[in-house]
Design a protein around this motif. Structure first.
Motif: not given
Length: 120
Positions: A31-52
């Motif tokens: 893993y790359q630190p700059q990618v890990v640092a982004r909360d919207r990269e993980c599956e949960f972050g994607k789901w969390l931000h997809s909630i209307p």
């Protein structure tokens, strides 16, 4: 609200503790630190931000989002230290019970558990 998503989030973020320790020990990670640092990269972050917006319970969503961002920023920082040869500092951050990474991780789990309880 899907309790399975919260369960998956707690499990996935628990795995990060193991990944970070492995990176600290080996000095390597897939893993790359700059990618890990982004909360919207993980599956949960994607789901969390997809909630209307209208379906985000503010008593949980706002706090979860804030803690999730902090968790990823700290994980990225620790991974960066591990990969740059600063194992002692990285290990102290991942193991410091009063440190930001550990306290954020615990608080995130607690808020997710509370959210899950009221949604089931």
């Amino acid at each position: 609200m899907d309790a399975r998503e919260i369960n998956k989030a707690m499990a996935a973020h628990g795995v990060w503790k193991v990944r970070l320790r492995e990176a600290i020990e080996s000095g390597q990670s897939e893993y790359q630190p700059q990618v890990v640092a982004r909360d919207r990269e993980c599956e949960f972050g994607k789901w969390l931000h997809s909630i209307p917006a209208g379906e985000r319970p503010p008593e949980f969503w706002n706090k979860v989002q804030e803690l999730h961002v902090c968790f990823h920023q700290e994980a990225g920082r620790i991974l960066s230290l591990a990969l740059s040869g600063e194992q002692e500092e990285a290990l102290s951050l991942v193991g410091d019970l009063r440190g930001r990474f550990v306290t954020t991780s615990i608080e995130l789990t607690n808020v997710l558990q509370a959210w899950k309880q009221v949604s089931t």
